[in-house]
Design a protein around this motif. Structure first.
Motif, PDB file in Angstrom:
ATOM      1  N   ASN A   1      54.416   2.912  10.894  1.00 18.39           N
ATOM      2  CA  ASN A   1      53.585   1.740  10.815  1.00 18.39           C
ATOM      3  C   ASN A   1      53.034   1.044  12.217  1.00 18.39           C
ATOM      4  O   ASN A   1      52.216   0.272  12.245  1.00 18.39           O
ATOM      5  N   LEU A   2      53.208   1.993  13.333  1.00 16.76           N
ATOM      6  CA  LEU A   2      52.643   2.065  14.544  1.00 16.76           C
ATOM      7  C   LEU A   2      51.016   2.125  14.327  1.00 16.76           C
ATOM      8  O   LEU A   2      50.791   3.211  13.953  1.00 16.76           O
ATOM      9  N   PRO A   3      50.377   1.296  15.033  1.00 14.64           N
ATOM     10  CA  PRO A   3      48.899   1.734  15.195  1.00 14.64           C
ATOM     11  C   PRO A   3      48.603   2.820  15.833  1.00 14.64           C
ATOM     12  O   PRO A   3      47.651   3.480  15.323  1.00 14.64           O
ATOM     13  N   GLU A   4      49.345   3.233  16.776  1.00 14.47           N
ATOM     14  CA  GLU A   4      49.218   4.596  17.526  1.00 14.47           C
ATOM     15  C   GLU A   4      49.511   5.775  16.679  1.00 14.47           C
ATOM     16  O   GLU A   4      48.702   6.688  16.739  1.00 14.47           O
ATOM     17  N   PHE A   5      50.285   5.755  15.978  1.00 16.40           N
ATOM     18  CA  PHE A   5      50.766   6.860  15.094  1.00 16.40           C
ATOM     19  C   PHE A   5      49.758   7.077  14.141  1.00 16.40           C
ATOM     20  O   PHE A   5      49.260   8.029  13.597  1.00 16.40           O
ATOM     21  N   LYS A   6      49.195   5.730  13.319  1.00 14.41           N
ATOM     22  CA  LYS A   6      48.115   5.788  12.394  1.00 14.41           C
ATOM     23  C   LYS A   6      46.709   6.417  13.008  1.00 14.41           C
ATOM     24  O   LYS A   6      46.168   7.002  12.430  1.00 14.41           O
ATOM     25  N   ALA A   7      46.503   5.696  14.372  1.00 15.27           N
ATOM     26  CA  ALA A   7      45.472   6.453  15.027  1.00 15.27           C
ATOM     27  C   ALA A   7      45.413   7.875  15.194  1.00 15.27           C
ATOM     28  O   ALA A   7      44.528   8.726  14.763  1.00 15.27           O
ATOM     29  N   MET A   8      46.668   8.415  15.694  1.00 15.74           N
ATOM     30  CA  MET A   8      47.189   9.731  15.783  1.00 15.74           C
ATOM     31  C   MET A   8      46.803  10.566  14.496  1.00 15.74           C
ATOM     32  O   MET A   8      46.081  11.664  14.582  1.00 15.74           O
TER      33      MET A   8
ATOM     34  N   ALA B   1      44.943   9.699  11.909  1.00 18.34           N
ATOM     35  CA  ALA B   1      43.289   9.661  11.526  1.00 18.34           C
ATOM     36  C   ALA B   1      42.680  10.644  12.298  1.00 18.34           C
ATOM     37  O   ALA B   1      41.765  11.442  11.986  1.00 18.34           O
ATOM     38  N   ASP B   2      43.023  10.947  13.876  1.00 15.90           N
ATOM     39  CA  ASP B   2      42.450  11.834  14.724  1.00 15.90           C
ATOM     40  C   ASP B   2      42.809  13.063  14.282  1.00 15.90           C
ATOM     41  O   ASP B   2      41.891  13.861  14.245  1.00 15.90           O
ATOM     42  N   LEU B   3      44.166  13.319  13.877  1.00 14.98           N
ATOM     43  CA  LEU B   3      44.436  14.887  13.209  1.00 14.98           C
ATOM     44  C   LEU B   3      43.500  15.105  12.135  1.00 14.98           C
ATOM     45  O   LEU B   3      43.218  16.272  11.769  1.00 14.98           O
ATOM     46  N   SER B   4      43.446  14.269  11.161  1.00 14.42           N
ATOM     47  CA  SER B   4      42.740  14.432   9.830  1.00 14.42           C
ATOM     48  C   SER B   4      41.221  14.589  10.251  1.00 14.42           C
ATOM     49  O   SER B   4      40.573  15.574   9.860  1.00 14.42           O
ATOM     50  N   ALA B   5      40.531  13.840  11.128  1.00 10.30           N
ATOM     51  CA  ALA B   5      39.232  14.233  11.575  1.00 10.30           C
ATOM     52  C   ALA B   5      39.234  15.610  12.434  1.00 10.30           C
ATOM     53  O   ALA B   5      38.160  16.335  12.140  1.00 10.30           O
TER      54      ALA B   5
ATOM     55  N   ARG C   1      40.820  18.367  11.577  1.00  8.37           N
ATOM     56  CA  ARG C   1      40.913  19.001  10.429  1.00  8.37           C
ATOM     57  C   ARG C   1      39.556  19.328  10.004  1.00  8.37           C
ATOM     58  O   ARG C   1      39.196  20.531   9.651  1.00  8.37           O
ATOM     59  N   ALA C   2      38.855  18.255   9.541  1.00  7.72           N
ATOM     60  CA  ALA C   2      37.773  18.203   9.172  1.00  7.72           C
ATOM     61  C   ALA C   2      36.706  18.880  10.014  1.00  7.72           C
ATOM     62  O   ALA C   2      35.797  19.704   9.504  1.00  7.72           O
ATOM     63  N   ASP C   3      36.809  18.764  11.286  1.00  7.23           N
ATOM     64  CA  ASP C   3      35.944  19.602  12.185  1.00  7.23           C
ATOM     65  C   ASP C   3      36.029  20.597  12.315  1.00  7.23           C
ATOM     66  O   ASP C   3      35.075  21.531  12.378  1.00  7.23           O
ATOM     67  N   VAL C   4      37.288  20.923  12.465  1.00  6.26           N
ATOM     68  CA  VAL C   4      37.684  22.664  12.371  1.00  6.26           C
ATOM     69  C   VAL C   4      37.072  23.362  11.053  1.00  6.26           C
ATOM     70  O   VAL C   4      36.592  24.423  10.949  1.00  6.26           O
ATOM     71  N   ALA C   5      37.322  22.704   9.901  1.00  4.28           N
ATOM     72  CA  ALA C   5      36.911  23.293   8.650  1.00  4.28           C
ATOM     73  C   ALA C   5      35.220  23.333   8.787  1.00  4.28           C
ATOM     74  O   ALA C   5      34.694  24.295   8.228  1.00  4.28           O
TER      75      ALA C   5
END
Length: 102
Positions: free
Chosen positions: A12-19, A21-25, A27-31
């Motif tokens: 529920n921490l905003p930093e975790f959610k941001a992390m 989201a960054d990880l998802s982005a 992954r998309a960039d690597v793909a």
């Protein structure tokens, strides 16, 4: 139970959610990058294949022309000296038959 509550609190921490989201982005960039690398590699391979094909065609044409020139030179030599050509052909045939007979 403390670990379950701690992990839920962390999610529920905003930093975790941001992390996440960054990880998802990332992954998309690597793909996307992998797709560009693949397309670039395929394009380079196709270009190289085209160049090889063009060079092979050019080489075949020059070999064919050289063969035609050699055949014409032999034909002119035979026309210029028919008796010598006949004796040479007979001699080569005779020697060849002796070599095969052994």
């Amino acid at each position: 139970m403390d670990t379950k509550n701690a992990s839920k609190d962390m999610e529920n921490l905003p930093e975790f959610k941001a992390m996440m989201a960054d990880l998802s982005a990332l992954r998309a960039d690597v793909a996307l990058l992998a797709g560009h690398v693949k397309a670039s590699t395929v394009s380079a391979a196709e270009a190289a294949a085209g160049q090889v094909s063009a060079e092979a065609t050019k080489l075949m044409g020059s070999v064919a022309n050289a063969g035609k020139s050699s055949a014409k030179a032999v034909e002119r030599q035979i026309d210029a000296h028919p008796l010598v050509s006949l004796l040479l052909a007979f001699s080569l045939g005779f020697i060849g038959s002796r070599l095969i007979a052994k």
